[in-house]
Design a protein around this motif. Structure first.
Motif, PDB file in Angstrom:
ATOM      1  N   LEU A 170       0.833  -1.202   0.000  1.00 41.95           N
ATOM      2  CA  LEU A 170       0.000   0.000   0.000  1.00 41.95           C
ATOM      3  C   LEU A 170       0.874   1.261   0.000  1.00 41.95           C
ATOM      4  N   TYR A 171       1.846   1.310   0.890  1.00 40.70           N
ATOM      5  CA  TYR A 171       2.717   2.489   0.984  1.00 40.70           C
ATOM      6  C   TYR A 171       3.506   2.675  -0.314  1.00 40.70           C
ATOM      7  N   GLU A 172       3.988   1.582  -0.885  1.00 38.08           N
ATOM      8  CA  GLU A 172       4.762   1.665  -2.118  1.00 38.08           C
ATOM      9  C   GLU A 172       3.907   2.179  -3.270  1.00 38.08           C
ATOM     10  N   ALA A 173       2.666   1.711  -3.349  1.00 40.44           N
ATOM     11  CA  ALA A 173       1.768   2.141  -4.423  1.00 40.44           C
ATOM     12  C   ALA A 173       1.466   3.628  -4.333  1.00 40.44           C
ATOM     13  N   LEU A 174       1.433   4.170  -3.136  1.00 41.63           N
ATOM     14  CA  LEU A 174       1.131   5.583  -2.941  1.00 41.63           C
ATOM     15  C   LEU A 174       2.381   6.455  -2.954  1.00 41.63           C
ATOM     16  N   GLY A 175       3.559   5.831  -3.119  1.00 39.53           N
ATOM     17  CA  GLY A 175       4.798   6.594  -3.147  1.00 39.53           C
ATOM     18  C   GLY A 175       5.247   7.077  -1.787  1.00 39.53           C
ATOM     19  N   TRP A 176       4.795   6.431  -0.736  1.00 36.65           N
ATOM     20  CA  TRP A 176       5.174   6.815   0.624  1.00 36.65           C
ATOM     21  C   TRP A 176       6.409   6.035   1.069  1.00 36.65           C
ATOM     22  N   PRO A 177       7.156   6.544   2.056  1.00 37.33           N
ATOM     23  CA  PRO A 177       8.262   5.766   2.631  1.00 37.33           C
ATOM     24  C   PRO A 177       7.743   4.476   3.262  1.00 37.33           C
ATOM     25  N   ALA A 178       8.643   3.522   3.466  1.00 37.26           N
ATOM     26  CA  ALA A 178       8.248   2.219   4.012  1.00 37.26           C
ATOM     27  C   ALA A 178       7.601   2.379   5.391  1.00 37.26           C
ATOM     28  N   PRO A 179       6.594   1.549   5.720  1.00 35.28           N
ATOM     29  CA  PRO A 179       5.907   1.655   7.015  1.00 35.28           C
ATOM     30  C   PRO A 179       6.691   1.058   8.182  1.00 35.28           C
ATOM     31  N   SER A 180       7.782   0.344   7.891  1.00 38.12           N
ATOM     32  CA  SER A 180       8.614  -0.218   8.961  1.00 38.12           C
ATOM     33  C   SER A 180       9.972  -0.574   8.382  1.00 38.12           C
ATOM     34  N   HIS A 181      10.923  -0.858   9.278  1.00 36.65           N
ATOM     35  CA  HIS A 181      12.214  -1.334   8.787  1.00 36.65           C
ATOM     36  C   HIS A 181      12.060  -2.762   8.263  1.00 36.65           C
ATOM     37  N   PHE A 234       8.691   8.841   7.322  1.00 32.58           N
ATOM     38  CA  PHE A 234       8.233  10.226   7.286  1.00 32.58           C
ATOM     39  C   PHE A 234       8.988  11.040   8.335  1.00 32.58           C
ATOM     40  N   ALA A 235       9.523  12.188   7.931  1.00 33.05           N
ATOM     41  CA  ALA A 235      10.376  12.974   8.821  1.00 33.05           C
ATOM     42  C   ALA A 235       9.594  13.877   9.759  1.00 33.05           C
ATOM     43  N   ALA A 236       8.307  14.035   9.547  1.00 35.89           N
ATOM     44  CA  ALA A 236       7.515  14.938  10.382  1.00 35.89           C
ATOM     45  C   ALA A 236       6.110  14.377  10.533  1.00 35.89           C
ATOM     46  N   LEU A 237       5.337  15.025  11.400  1.00 37.02           N
ATOM     47  CA  LEU A 237       3.963  14.606  11.613  1.00 37.02           C
ATOM     48  C   LEU A 237       3.129  14.865  10.363  1.00 37.02           C
ATOM     49  N   ARG A 238       2.167  14.001  10.104  1.00 32.87           N
ATOM     50  CA  ARG A 238       1.238  14.189   8.999  1.00 32.87           C
ATOM     51  C   ARG A 238      -0.073  14.777   9.518  1.00 32.87           C
ATOM     52  N   GLY A 239      -0.813  15.392   8.629  1.00 28.65           N
ATOM     53  CA  GLY A 239      -2.048  16.052   9.034  1.00 28.65           C
ATOM     54  C   GLY A 239      -3.263  15.141   8.943  1.00 28.65           C
ATOM     55  N   ARG A 240      -4.429  15.736   9.196  1.00 26.57           N
ATOM     56  CA  ARG A 240      -5.673  14.972   9.175  1.00 26.57           C
ATOM     57  C   ARG A 240      -5.989  14.450   7.785  1.00 26.57           C
ATOM     58  N   TRP A 242      -3.880  13.447   5.485  1.00 29.56           N
ATOM     59  CA  TRP A 242      -3.079  12.239   5.241  1.00 29.56           C
ATOM     60  C   TRP A 242      -3.662  11.061   6.027  1.00 29.56           C
ATOM     61  N   TYR A 243      -4.024  11.311   7.269  1.00 33.64           N
ATOM     62  CA  TYR A 243      -4.572  10.229   8.095  1.00 33.64           C
ATOM     63  C   TYR A 243      -5.875   9.705   7.506  1.00 33.64           C
ATOM     64  N   GLY A 244      -6.718  10.605   7.032  1.00 31.89           N
ATOM     65  CA  GLY A 244      -7.958  10.166   6.401  1.00 31.89           C
ATOM     66  C   GLY A 244      -7.692   9.349   5.144  1.00 31.89           C
ATOM     67  N   GLN A 245      -6.685   9.755   4.369  1.00 30.39           N
ATOM     68  CA  GLN A 245      -6.319   8.998   3.173  1.00 30.39           C
ATOM     69  C   GLN A 245      -5.804   7.612   3.546  1.00 30.39           C
ATOM     70  N   LEU A 246      -5.015   7.542   4.623  1.00 28.37           N
ATOM     71  CA  LEU A 246      -4.506   6.246   5.076  1.00 28.37           C
ATOM     72  C   LEU A 246      -5.651   5.318   5.461  1.00 28.37           C
ATOM     73  N   LEU A 247      -6.612   5.809   6.222  1.00 28.02           N
ATOM     74  CA  LEU A 247      -7.751   4.980   6.631  1.00 28.02           C
ATOM     75  C   LEU A 247      -8.533   4.498   5.418  1.00 28.02           C
ATOM     76  N   GLU A 248      -8.728   5.395   4.455  1.00 21.88           N
ATOM     77  CA  GLU A 248      -9.482   5.035   3.259  1.00 21.88           C
ATOM     78  C   GLU A 248      -8.755   3.969   2.442  1.00 21.88           C
ATOM     79  N   GLN A 249      -7.436   4.134   2.289  1.00 21.92           N
ATOM     80  CA  GLN A 249      -6.660   3.186   1.501  1.00 21.92           C
ATOM     81  C   GLN A 249      -6.589   1.815   2.180  1.00 21.92           C
TER      82      GLN A 249
END
Length: 304
Positions: A170-181, A234-240, A242-249
């Protein structure tokens, strides 16, 4: 036969500072998954022929307090040494795992002791779901090796590389950094065990699929299990947003067909078992042997 290659001392995708911080701040209750893995690992002890007279429970507060009761029941007469390495959880370990004042275990047989176990004294070391979150796994394996007596054995479990594969996709498809090591493969753990001085490592693996009724519950479970220790997270906190997009995805991509919208996550569980053999001195013009190893070799040479 070629010797195993020398493994890297630290996982290449782990932030060591973040790993140390998580180890200190991790919440005290044993996560459900840790307890379940410990229960399954405890069942494997039925194949151990000789029960230990002394054993060390490494970091039991996170590794499994319920599992500790199962181990105590299996080895009621064995000395139990509890080593909790996070100062914040040491009080919890003592309050939860100390025998009652009226218990006979305080005075004979299966006594309970707290703190670092003396080197070369434990016949079994039990470490559940700790190794994959440690920034220096070879150092930890070496510490376990020093704690064990000759012919003592290690029982451990940890997460493997297929863990969270759905979330990684999911993270890779959205172009996000990896969710864990990245988690270490069981064959690499086997090489590290041999490199550390263990013998006859036996590695096993199984996959557990957990389902969740909502993305919020899924994320809550992950927060209880650990944190993202990847250096490129992610180097900083994400906003609402982004969080809503994460829940939806998560709701869309992790739903299992025909299962009422349940969300599925895979966890690869690795089990490891290895012995501490009698130390051997390498043939050289000049060799140095510790007093502890010399005593172990002498004891071995006098046995029939």
């Amino acid at each position: 036969m070629s010797s195993p290659s020398t493994p890297s001392t630290s996982p290449p995708t782990m932030d060591c500072v973040a790993a140390a911080r998580w180890h200190q701040m991790a919440p005290s209750p044993s996560p459900w998954l840790h307890e379940e893995v410990a229960r399954r690992m405890e069942g494997r002890l039925q194949w151990i022929r000789q029960a230990p007279t002394s054993w060390c429970h490494w970091d039991p507060v996170r590794g499994g307090l319920q599992a500790h009761a199962l181990l105590r029941q299996r080895y009621p007469d064995a000395l139990c040494h509890i080593t909790e390495t996070a100062p914040e959880r040491q009080a919890t370990a003592k309050a939860t795992l100390s025998p009652a004042w009226w218990s006979a275990a305080r005075w004979k047989g299966g006594a309970t002791q707290f703190g670092p176990a003396p080197n070369g004294t434990m016949q079994m070391l039990w470490a559940n779901m700790a190794l994959h979150m440690h920034s220096q796994p070879q150092e930890l394996l070496a510490q376990w090796h020093r704690t064990l007596a000759v012919d003592g054995y290690l029982m451990f479990s940890c997460l493997g590389p297929d863990t969270l594969k759905e979330l990684r996709s999911l993270y890779e498809a959205l172009g996000w950094p990896a969710p864990s090591h990245q988690y270490t493969d069981m064959h690499d753990w086997g090489d590290m065990l041999v490199h550390t001085g263990f013998a006859e490592p036996v590695m096993d693996m199984e996959r557990i699929t957990l389902t969740f009724s909502s993305p919020q519950r899924l994320l809550q479970e992950l927060r209880e299990l650990g944190r993202n220790l990847h250096p490129q997270r992610f180097a900083a906190l994400r906003g609402r947003h982004w969080y809503g997009q994460l829940l939806e995805q998560i709701s869309q991509r992790l739903a299992t067909p025909g299962d009422n919208g349940q969300l599925a996550l895979t966890f690869e569980i690795i089990y490891g078992h290895a012995f501490k053999p009698t130390p051997r001195v390498r043939v050289a013009s000049e060799s140095a042997v510790s007093l502890q190893d010399m005593r172990a070799m002498l004891r071995g040479s006098t046995q029939p």
